[in-house]
Design an enzyme around this catalytic site. Structure first.
Site, PDB file in Angstrom:
ATOM      1  N   SER A  58      -4.302 -21.400  -8.354  1.00  0.00           N
ATOM      2  CA  SER A  58      -4.167 -21.645  -9.797  1.00  0.00           C
ATOM      3  C   SER A  58      -3.214 -20.647 -10.443  1.00  0.00           C
ATOM      4  CB  SER A  58      -5.533 -21.543 -10.480  1.00  0.00           C
ATOM      5  OG  SER A  58      -6.423 -22.488  -9.949  1.00  0.00           O
TER       6      SER A  58
HETATM    7  N1  SAM Z   1      -9.785 -21.004  -6.760  1.00  0.00           N
HETATM    8  C1  SAM Z   1      -8.650 -21.379  -5.986  1.00  0.00           C
HETATM    9  C2  SAM Z   1      -7.692 -20.241  -5.767  1.00  0.00           C
HETATM   10  O1  SAM Z   1      -7.910 -19.144  -6.295  1.00  0.00           O
HETATM   11  O2  SAM Z   1      -6.726 -20.437  -5.018  1.00  0.00           O
HETATM   12  C3  SAM Z   1      -7.973 -22.590  -6.589  1.00  0.00           C
HETATM   13  C4  SAM Z   1      -7.803 -23.643  -5.569  1.00  0.00           C
HETATM   14  S1  SAM Z   1      -7.297 -25.263  -6.001  1.00  0.00           S
HETATM   15  C5  SAM Z   1      -6.771 -25.250  -7.650  1.00  0.00           C
HETATM   16  C6  SAM Z   1      -8.861 -26.132  -6.007  1.00  0.00           C
HETATM   17  C7  SAM Z   1      -9.548 -26.218  -4.674  1.00  0.00           C
HETATM   18  O3  SAM Z   1     -10.726 -27.041  -4.857  1.00  0.00           O
HETATM   19  C8  SAM Z   1      -8.755 -26.887  -3.562  1.00  0.00           C
HETATM   20  O4  SAM Z   1      -8.629 -26.002  -2.484  1.00  0.00           O
HETATM   21  C9  SAM Z   1      -9.585 -28.127  -3.187  1.00  0.00           C
HETATM   22  O5  SAM Z   1      -9.543 -28.450  -1.814  1.00  0.00           O
HETATM   23  C10 SAM Z   1     -10.979 -27.702  -3.635  1.00  0.00           C
HETATM   24  N2  SAM Z   1     -11.934 -28.791  -3.896  1.00  0.00           N
HETATM   25  C11 SAM Z   1     -11.738 -30.001  -4.469  1.00  0.00           C
HETATM   26  N3  SAM Z   1     -12.891 -30.692  -4.536  1.00  0.00           N
HETATM   27  C12 SAM Z   1     -13.848 -29.888  -3.992  1.00  0.00           C
HETATM   28  C13 SAM Z   1     -15.265 -30.027  -3.764  1.00  0.00           C
HETATM   29  N4  SAM Z   1     -15.955 -31.122  -4.115  1.00  0.00           N
HETATM   30  N5  SAM Z   1     -15.925 -28.991  -3.173  1.00  0.00           N
HETATM   31  C14 SAM Z   1     -15.268 -27.867  -2.802  1.00  0.00           C
HETATM   32  N6  SAM Z   1     -13.943 -27.682  -2.974  1.00  0.00           N
HETATM   33  C15 SAM Z   1     -13.245 -28.678  -3.575  1.00  0.00           C
END
Ligand code: SAM
Length: 211
Positions: A58
């Site tokens: 993000s």
């Molecule tokens: N917090 C992260 C960082 O600091 O890099 C942001 C990562 S990205 C914006 C959002 C993440 O949510 C992705 O890696 C995606 O695979 C994960 N994601 C999406 N749906 C999800 C779910 N139901 N459970 C767990 N992770 C999920």
């Protein structure tokens, strides 16, 4: 603090981030360790960056805004949905929180677990669907969801402690409003809504269905 991180901290101040603990964490955590090698030179720009599998780390402003909204204290127990690169979890960890984080992509989960092991960052990681939360360690003082879903999953509401805060983007697949929920009692939440954010989709039982 290195000068790139100092510039980023000053930029976040101009964008309205006032919580000194959040600013200190951004000043301390080395974002370049959480982005792929080929784009490390962009690590301190205020932009989201690709981390593979169509996912992103993000934007620093979004991380700082959501972390400030969470009102983290030392030893707060925080559940993160969407571990991704691990940067958000590392920020929370550096603020003294006990962090539990769930990632649905196995490859991202194993890569971030290895990075945390290498850096000595103690965060509990799990691979699975975060829309159902992590019951075993509930209730949480804070829940942060870093992917955008169509609604607020009931299981996450239930796993938040009374007095706790959940920060979660809700909207359509293109644009979301960040909802900041404070659990007033078992059945009631105060909600503040902040529009115009864009997250990758929250995919899962209580999120978007993959098609
Ligand atoms: N917090 C992260 C960082 O600091 O890099 C942001 C990562 S990205 C914006 C959002 C993440 O949510 C992705 O890696 C995606 O695979 C994960 N994601 C999406 N749906 C999800 C779910 N139901 N459970 C767990 N992770 C999920």
């Amino acid at each position: 603090m290195n000068s790139d991180r100092e510039d980023l901290v000053n930029h976040l101040k101009t964008r309205g981030i006032t919580d000194q603990a959040v600013l200190d964490a951004v000043g301390k955590v080395e974002r370049q360790l959480f982005v792929p090698d080929v784009i490390k030179h962009h690590a301190y720009k205020d932009v989201a960056l690709p981390i593979g599998h169509g996912q992103t780390i993000s934007q620093p402003y979004t991380v700082a805004f959501m972390t400030q909204a969470l009102r983290v204290k030392k030893d707060s127990k925080i559940l993160e949905i969407g571990t991704g690169s691990g940067y958000q979890a590392a920020i929370l960890h550096s603020m003294g929180a006990k962090v539990f984080s769930i990632e649905r992509f196995y490859e991202i989960y194993t890569k971030t677990q290895k990075l945390f092991d290498d850096l000595g960052i103690r965060v509990a990681l799990r691979c699975g669907d975060g829309t159902i939360g992590w019951e075993e360690f509930a209730p949480y003082d804070g829940i942060i969801v870093t992917a955008g879903g169509p609604n607020i999953p009931d299981k996450l509401r239930n796993q938040l402690a009374v007095g706790g805060v959940m920060v979660i983007p809700v909207g359509d697949r293109r644009s979301q409003t960040i909802n900041i929920l404070t659990k007033v009692d078992e059945d009631n939440f105060e909600i503040i809504e902040v529009p115009d954010f864009a997250f990758v989709p929250l995919i899962g039982r209580d999120g978007w269905k993959e098609v």
